[in-house]
Motif scaffolding. Structure first.
Motif, PDB file in Angstrom:
ATOM      1  N   GLY A  84       1.026  -0.928   0.137  1.00 22.29           N
ATOM      2  CA  GLY A  84      -0.431  -0.139   0.087  1.00 22.29           C
ATOM      3  C   GLY A  84       0.424   1.326  -0.094  1.00 22.29           C
ATOM      4  O   GLY A  84       1.888   1.274   0.548  1.00 22.29           O
ATOM      5  N   TYR A 143      -0.051  -6.083   1.669  1.00 23.16           N
ATOM      6  CA  TYR A 143      -1.353  -6.812   0.904  1.00 23.16           C
ATOM      7  C   TYR A 143      -1.890  -8.212   1.001  1.00 23.16           C
ATOM      8  O   TYR A 143      -2.464  -8.268   1.606  1.00 23.16           O
ATOM      9  CB  TYR A 143      -1.862  -5.829  -0.297  1.00 23.16           C
ATOM     10  CG  TYR A 143      -2.435  -4.595  -0.136  1.00 23.16           C
ATOM     11  CD1 TYR A 143      -3.572  -3.677   0.558  1.00 23.16           C
ATOM     12  CD2 TYR A 143      -1.518  -3.401  -0.750  1.00 23.16           C
ATOM     13  CE1 TYR A 143      -4.124  -2.481   0.389  1.00 23.16           C
ATOM     14  CE2 TYR A 143      -1.993  -1.921  -1.187  1.00 23.16           C
ATOM     15  CZ  TYR A 143      -3.572  -1.750  -0.562  1.00 23.16           C
ATOM     16  OH  TYR A 143      -3.748  -0.624  -0.499  1.00 23.16           O
ATOM     17  N   LEU A 197     -10.229  -2.937  -2.589  1.00 23.32           N
ATOM     18  CA  LEU A 197     -10.363  -1.365  -3.109  1.00 23.32           C
ATOM     19  C   LEU A 197     -11.321  -0.520  -2.176  1.00 23.32           C
ATOM     20  O   LEU A 197     -12.602  -1.196  -2.539  1.00 23.32           O
ATOM     21  CB  LEU A 197     -10.622  -0.865  -4.614  1.00 23.32           C
ATOM     22  CG  LEU A 197      -9.872  -2.333  -5.077  1.00 23.32           C
ATOM     23  CD1 LEU A 197      -9.829  -2.088  -7.041  1.00 23.32           C
ATOM     24  CD2 LEU A 197      -8.229  -1.516  -5.183  1.00 23.32           C
ATOM     25  N   ASP A 200     -10.988   2.890  -0.922  1.00 24.69           N
ATOM     26  CA  ASP A 200     -11.145   3.963  -1.615  1.00 24.69           C
ATOM     27  C   ASP A 200     -11.427   3.769  -3.355  1.00 24.69           C
ATOM     28  O   ASP A 200     -11.797   3.143  -3.840  1.00 24.69           O
ATOM     29  CB  ASP A 200      -9.785   4.998  -1.616  1.00 24.69           C
ATOM     30  CG  ASP A 200      -9.570   4.746   0.140  1.00 24.69           C
ATOM     31  OD1 ASP A 200     -10.339   4.826   1.300  1.00 24.69           O
ATOM     32  OD2 ASP A 200      -8.116   4.754   0.719  1.00 24.69           O
ATOM     33  N   THR A 205      -7.166   3.701  -4.945  1.00 22.76           N
ATOM     34  CA  THR A 205      -6.229   3.545  -4.077  1.00 22.76           C
ATOM     35  C   THR A 205      -4.671   3.030  -5.006  1.00 22.76           C
ATOM     36  O   THR A 205      -4.564   2.498  -6.105  1.00 22.76           O
ATOM     37  CB  THR A 205      -6.369   1.775  -4.288  1.00 22.76           C
ATOM     38  OG1 THR A 205      -7.524   1.978  -3.433  1.00 22.76           O
ATOM     39  CG2 THR A 205      -5.705   1.403  -3.059  1.00 22.76           C
ATOM     40  N   ASN A 253      -2.124   3.104 -10.115  1.00 26.14           N
ATOM     41  CA  ASN A 253      -3.128   3.825  -9.112  1.00 26.14           C
ATOM     42  C   ASN A 253      -3.670   3.642  -9.675  1.00 26.14           C
ATOM     43  O   ASN A 253      -4.662   3.397 -11.285  1.00 26.14           O
ATOM     44  CB  ASN A 253      -3.174   5.431  -9.784  1.00 26.14           C
ATOM     45  CG  ASN A 253      -3.513   6.184  -8.953  1.00 26.14           C
ATOM     46  OD1 ASN A 253      -4.435   5.692  -7.894  1.00 26.14           O
ATOM     47  ND2 ASN A 253      -3.417   7.667  -9.732  1.00 26.14           N
TER      48      ASN A 253
END
Length: 626
Positions: free
Chosen positions: A448, A454, A467, A469, A472, A500
């Motif tokens: 992250g 992760y 995911l 947000d 991410t 991204n």
């Protein structure tokens, strides 16, 4: 942002930095008085064969043996040796000059194997002797790996030449404190020594050599090294895994070193039986005179041959304190409290324990060897590697091919791989990533933006990342899996990329499909066909843009991805085939977009090679604003 590409021009200027490798690099006007008084000792044409020349002594020259190993000169070349008095050199009064200034000129910038010189010298009692390059321009001395033998011979080994002399100093002056301008956490690399795809045994030697070269040649222009080459995507000081250019650089130099081991191996093999205290004094003497850090090698054993080399580790010595030599250890880039310590009575190195960061954990290193600076290192090759780093090509031809895919599903539940871009859009709440390597066993680890992990997926496994947000940032590290000598599976860092990932909310549309044509090949009767023509159906559908393929995924309530559609200008179209009962069916759609009315009007056809068009549907799709 890549903070260093813009200063490439400066690098080109710096790349001609002189290390005193050739007399031709010295300004003749500065040495004209000396050169006029040079006395010739040897002028010969040499080949790639081994040679040995005995130069007799004279009233003011002690004599010398020149030993050229087979393969040292790549081609027929010349060698010229002369000497002049060293009495007028501006050197420290504590230094005792034991030889005249010896001038050696060769046509090659660097020999493929080190040449050896044997010079008889008389070393004063309680003194320690070492050979040096002398720089006329700066008046500085750079130490050359050399040993004073019991028979009164100073044995010198080097791959390049200029002006050379032998000097001695009282041993007491070499037992610290001695300082250089090198600091851990400022002048070393921020990355640790790791296994990499190019350097599966570690890259400590590459790291030490690249750091020494930077300190000498590039620091005056670019500044302090630590964190300077963080990475060219995100600013992530403290997180080394994404510092890909730095890792590539040191892996390349390590690989070059392993392909070009003659100089270093010849020296180490020739001095394996010398006590570590000799190498302690060489290192201290070199730092005292040059004020520059030095390369040292430590080993767990002191006997080896061409078939067996003990576990070894490269360190940068940068200061002494009593009988301790403080070192920058590539395994621990932030630790400034690491040192080698010599027992002056026994002449032995007190055991140095390997770091926990790589495979030499708990290895007891019991022997040290002085390597120094440029004498045995291929600075031309190292300079080239730094140039490749600055122009952005250091990874070219060095990293294996691979591809990241997001795994989606089609309307039949089949997995559909979509290539992941650096700015990736998905309509999924879960990001399913697959690493597909070209020809190596791989592992994938995701990080992250806060550097938390992760998870990790093995070869051919899908890594699932939630995911949370709408946007991410994910770091994807590629590792190569390999077996060590014991059969254990190890990971070698191979590459790292930040991506991204943005979540897109699918657009809600109403689709009205009206049957406009049905052929008899459909199996329907004419009466059934007549009844079906003009019949319309309505359904809510969802569009979601996927930039990985530059297409829209078309969703239906009853299934996931039903159709993939491409937009070209004001047109939307799709065309795909599938097999039904061993018959190839083509399903196509072409529509025109009216963005003002948020509407797509088009026609869909279903056909097969034998019967042609079987069904035609007129489609009207209208966007619904919730």
């Amino acid at each position: 942002m890549n903070r260093y590409r813009s200063i490439l021009i400066l690098l080109v200027v710096v790349s001609v930095f002189s290390f005193g490798c050739s007399k031709s690099n010295v300004d003749e006007s500065e040495i004209s008085d000396d050169s006029q008084n040079d006395s010739s000792l040897l002028t010969e044409i040499v080949t790639s064969n081994s040679e040995a020349f005995e130069i007799p002594d004279t009233d003011d020259f002690p004599g010398m043996t020149v030993i050229i190993p087979e393969g040292a000169f790549p081609r027929e070349s010349s060698i010229d040796i002369s000497y002049s008095s060293a009495d007028d050199l501006d050197l420290n009064e504590n230094l005792n000059i034991l030889t005249p200034l010896i001038h050696i000129e060769i046509e090659e910038n660097r020999l493929d194997k080190p040449m050896e010189l044997k010079i008889p010298v008389i070393v004063p009692e309680n003194h320690f002797a070492l050979a040096f390059y002398y720089d006329f321009e700066t008046g500085s001395l750079e130490a050359i790996p050399s040993v004073y033998e019991d028979d009164g011979m100073m044995r010198i080994m080097t791959t390049h030449f200029s002006e050379i002399l032998v000097a001695s100093i009282m041993q007491d002056l070499l037992v610290g404190p001695i300082e250089t301008d090198f600091q851990v956490g400022r002048d070393n690399l921020q990355i640790p020594n790791i296994y990499t795809y190019l350097a599966p045994n570690g890259m400590c030697n590459g790291m030490a050599e690249s750091t020494l070269y930077y300190f000498k040649a590039l620091r005056p222009t670019f500044g302090y090294l630590y964190n300077l080459y963080d990475n060219n995507t995100l600013s992530t000081p403290g997180f080394w895994r994404d510092d890909r250019d730095s890792i590539y650089l040191n892996s390349v130099i390590q690989e070059d070193r392993e392909m070009d081991t003659f100089a270093l191996d010849e020296w180490l093999t020739s001095v394996w039986d010398r006590p570590s205290v000799d190498h302690f004094y060489m290192t201290a003497f070199a730092m005292l005179r040059s004020k520059s850090p030095q390369l040292v090698i430590i080993t767990e054993d002191n006997q080896w041959d061409e078939h067996s080399f003990p576990t070894a580790h490269a360190l940068i010595a940068y200061r002494t304190e009593g009988t301790r030599i403080y070192v920058a250890d590539p395994n621990e880039p932030t630790n400034s409290n690491l040192y080698l310590e010599i027992d002056l009575k026994s002449g032995n190195l007190k055991p140095y324990i390997g770091s926990q960061s790589i495979s030499d954990a708990d290895v007891l290193y019991k022997y040290m060897y002085f390597v120094g600076d440029s004498a045995l290192l291929n600075y031309d090759s190292i300079s080239d590697s730094w140039t490749y780093l600055h122009d952005g090509t250091i990874a070219d031809k060095n990293i294996p091919e691979y591809t990241f895919y997001e795994i989606l599903y089609d309307f039949e539940g089949n997995e559909v791989p979509v290539e992941i871009s650096s700015n990736h859009l998905t309509s999924e709440d879960t990001f399913r990533v697959l690493l597909e390597p070209d020809d190596f066993q791989s592992s994938l680890t995701a990080y992250g933006e806060d550097f938390s992990k992760y998870g990790t997926a093995g070869h051919d496994e899908i890594l699932t990342i939630p995911l949370v947000d709408n946007e991410t940032i994910i770091g994807l590290q590629v590792d190569t899996l390999f077996k060590d000598s014991t059969g254990s599976i190890l990971k070698a860092w191979t590459d790292f990329k930040w991506i991204n990932v943005k979540k897109t909310t699918p657009e809600k549309w109403e689709s009205v499909a009206t049957v406009s044509y049905i052929s008899l090949s459909s199996g329907l009767t004419q009466e059934q066909i007549d009844q079906a023509i003009g019949v319309s159906t309505k359904e809510i559908i969802y569009f979601s843009y996927n930039p990985g393929l530059d297409v829209y995924n078309l969703y239906f309530p009853s299934s996931k991805v039903n159709r993939t559609m491409t937009r070209v200008g004001t047109q939307m179209w799709s065309d795909f085939t599938k097999s039904v009962d061993n018959v190839t069916i083509s399903d196509s759609f072409v529509g025109v977009i009216n963005e003002e009315e948020n509407k797509i009007i088009g026609k869909s056809e279903v056909s097969n090679p034998e019967d042609g068009i079987i069904f035609e549907l007129d489609l009207v799709m209208t966007k619904i604003d919730d």
